[in-house]
Design an enzyme around this catalytic site. Structure first.
Site, short mmCIF file in Angstrom:
data_model
loop_
_atom_site.label_atom_id
_atom_site.label_comp_id
_atom_site.label_asym_id
_atom_site.label_seq_id
_atom_site.Cartn_x
_atom_site.Cartn_y
_atom_site.Cartn_z
N GLU A 182 -6.53 -2.45 37.23
CA GLU A 182 -5.21 -1.80 37.19
C GLU A 182 -5.25 -0.55 36.31
OE1 GLU A 182 -6.06 -4.71 36.01
OE2 GLU A 182 -5.31 -5.01 33.97
N LYS A 183 -6.34 -0.38 35.53
CA LYS A 183 -6.41 0.78 34.64
C LYS A 183 -6.92 2.03 35.35
CE LYS A 183 -6.81 -1.85 30.42
NZ LYS A 183 -7.30 -3.21 30.72
N SER A 201 -14.39 -9.26 31.49
CA SER A 201 -14.56 -9.94 30.19
C SER A 201 -14.79 -11.44 30.38
CB SER A 201 -13.29 -9.73 29.36
OG SER A 201 -12.22 -10.39 30.00
N CYS A 217 -21.44 -2.36 30.16
CA CYS A 217 -21.86 -3.74 29.86
C CYS A 217 -23.33 -3.77 29.48
CB CYS A 217 -21.61 -4.63 31.04
SG CYS A 217 -22.58 -4.15 32.45
N GLU A 244 -18.06 -8.50 21.12
CA GLU A 244 -18.45 -7.32 21.90
C GLU A 244 -17.47 -6.20 21.53
OE1 GLU A 244 -17.54 -7.50 26.13
OE2 GLU A 244 -19.25 -6.22 26.59
#
Ligand code: NAD
EC number: 1.2.1.27
Length: 518
Positions: free
Chosen positions: A199-200, A249, A304, A404
């Protein structure tokens, strides 16, 4: 199969017109071949992280719209699975050509919504494009097996068949590469697909879908629904969806893994990471420092496979000063600025979280050798910028090591021996990637054999495999057993049917015993 050609430039035109208009465009869903505005009552602003301008608004798709997307995918499946594999491959061949032609527009969308530099955005697209290229050879990848005469006159063979409707749920950090890890493999195997972009930064997914349809993907084969948790839960719960690809995540990934598995679905879940770079004193100093800078601060640390932790073994620790000097020279700016090395982080909340973790390191006793928290970027004062940050003397019990960070922060540790370094790495819960910098083949081989990470770099800082291999996270970085792309990716999106045939005269006697071949 003709795609919906006239729709392609629509979303792009809308995006480009935002700069002049007051009303941001609404990002459409893609349902059954049509780009449609959602009837949702709530939308989320997609925000340019370098300027805080609202680029577009993404809908929280309604349940009816979600059901319509799954139903379109279900309806499209019978004819798509029976479309010759050569035709499906040719759609991918055309698709890769259209991605190449539209590379600059896609990159601009990624930089505008996600923040990474334009050059890095090109890399994001290119690493996804390679998966599309790989899908062009699907016929060989999807072959079955054949053993003739398993018994007298009896043959057995296996077919790799598509599953049906599959779904993909994407993170924000690679708006092109990760959707392209998912749907090109799935649809070329003969499945139909429902994609939920982040959604970002949903813009690249919509543009890629427009291009895929222009390449000839029939209506309903690829659908897009936007949203957040409710849309994700609807995907996990839907009886018509057979498999879910997730990248993001651990919180979301483990939730999705459990919820979708409870409905009997296949899941591949790529999750968080804490990747270590081990530096031995015999490594090439210049090459190693450059690799650490690129892998630690590239994409503002939001990869990542970023090398977020350096373990200096023995006197390689003395290189820290040089690392700091070189990090200071990196240019932080809006990703569209030609000299920018790193752009902003994705949101104000992400910036706050990263700054909090930096402070926790200081509070826990680490030394802040370089502090990027108060950086001001001229012309982009509102951006979520953090400059390269280096914490030294970090130990495994510190929060800044255990979490993280996902920002431009290098956490530096020390080990008195190579064995101690290996022990530090293996005690970490994550196992995405790890790299060693050395000129010793014996040390490199020991590292490769003993490290419990899925992707090992030997003098290579970001060892993300190309699509003929698979992306192979380990431990808490992955849940499932069939990895993304490569042979495992094809296995994930197919199921095996085994056929046993006999074309000889029917036996005259009857036996009710279990058939055996002797
Ligand atoms: P995220 O988990 O916040 O979001 C990923 C997707 O899950 C989004 O589409 C989001 O809408 C959805 N989601 C988020 N929270 C949810 C919840 N509680 N319930 C249901 N759905 C939810 O991840 P992100 O911030 O977009 O991405 C960054 C993370 O992704 C980092 O941890 C990074 O390491 C990881 N990542 C891993 C890989 C890999 O291959 N291992 C690749 C890229 C990113």
């Amino acid at each position: 199969h003709q795609g919906n050609n006239n729709l392609r430039p629509r979303f792009l035109r809308c995006l480009l017109s935002t700069m002049s208009s007051t009303q941001p465009p609404r990002v459409p869903n893609l349902i059954g071949g049509s780009f449609v505005d959602s009837q949702a009552s709530s939308h989320i602003d997609v925000i340019n992280p370098a300027t805080q301008e609202v680029v577009s608004q993404v809908p929280l798709t309604t349940n009816e719209e979600f059901k319509a997307a799954v139903s379109a995918a279900k309806q499209a499946f019978p004819s798509w699975r029976n479309t010759p594999i050569t035709t499906r491959q040719r759609v991918m061949l055309k698709f890769q050509e259209l991605i190449r032609k539209n590379m600059d527009k896609l990159a601009l969308s990624i930089t505008t919504e996600q923040g990474k530099t334009l050059k890095d955005a090109h890399g994001d697209i290119f690493r996804g494009l390679e998966v599309v290229e790989h899908a062009c050879g699907m016929a060989t990848l999807q072959m079955g097996e054949y053993v003739p005469n398993v018994s007298n006159g009896v043959d057995t063979y296996s077919l790799r068949e598509p599953l049906g409707v599959c779904a993909g749920i994407c993170p924000f950090n690679f708006p092109a590469m990760i959707p392209l890890w998912m749907f090109p493999i799935a649809v070329t195997c003969g499945n139909t697909f429902v994609l939920k972009p982040s959604e970002k930064d949903p813009g690249a997914s919509v543009m890629l879908a427009e291009l895929a349809m222009e390449a000839g993907l029939p209506n309903g084969v690829l659908n897009i629904v936007h949203g957040t948790n409710d849309t994700v839960n609807a995907i996990c719960d839907d009886d018509d969806i057979r498999a879910v690809s997730f990248v993001g995540s651990n919180t979301a990934g483990m939730h999705i893994y459990a919820r979708a598995a409870a409905k009997g679905k296949r899941i591949q879940s790529n999750m968080g990471a804490k990747n270590h770079g081990v530096v031995l004193p015999d490594a090439n100093v210049d090459a190693t420092l450059n690799a650490l800078l690129a892998a630690g601060f590239g994409a503002a640390g939001q990869r990542c496979m970023a090398l977020s932790t350096v373990v200096f073994v023995g006197n390689s620790k003395s290189w820290e000063d040089k690392l700091v000097e070189r990090a200071k020279a990196l240019k932080v700016s809006c990703g569209t600025e030609p000299d920018a090395d790193l752009g902003p982080v994705i949101s104000k909340q992400a910036k706050e979280r990263i700054c909090r973790l930096i402070q926790s390191g200081v509070d826990d006793g680490a030394k802040l050798l370089l502090d990027g928290r108060n950086i001001v970027v001229p012309g982009y004062e509102k951006g979520n910028f953090i400059g390269p940050t280096i914490l030294s003397g970090v130990t495994p019990d510190m929060e800044c090591y255990k979490e993280e960070i996902f920002g431009p922060v290098l956490v530096c540790m020390e080990a008195s021996s190579f064995d101690e370094a290996i022990d530090i790495l293996n005690r970490n819960k994550y196992g995405n990637g790890a790299a060693i910098f050395t000129s010793s083949g014996a040390a490199a081989r020991k590292f490769q054999m003993e490290i419990e990470a899925g992707q090992i770099g030997i003098n290579v800082p970001i060892p993300v495999p190309l699509p003929f291999f698979s992306f192979t996270g380990n431990k808490a970085s992955f849940a499932g057993d069939l990895n993304f792309y490569g042979k495992a990716g094809v296995d994930f999106f197919t199921q095996i049917k085994t056929v046993t045939q006999q074309w000889k005269d029917i036996p005259t006697s009857v036996s009710l015993a279990m058939p055996t071949s002797q």
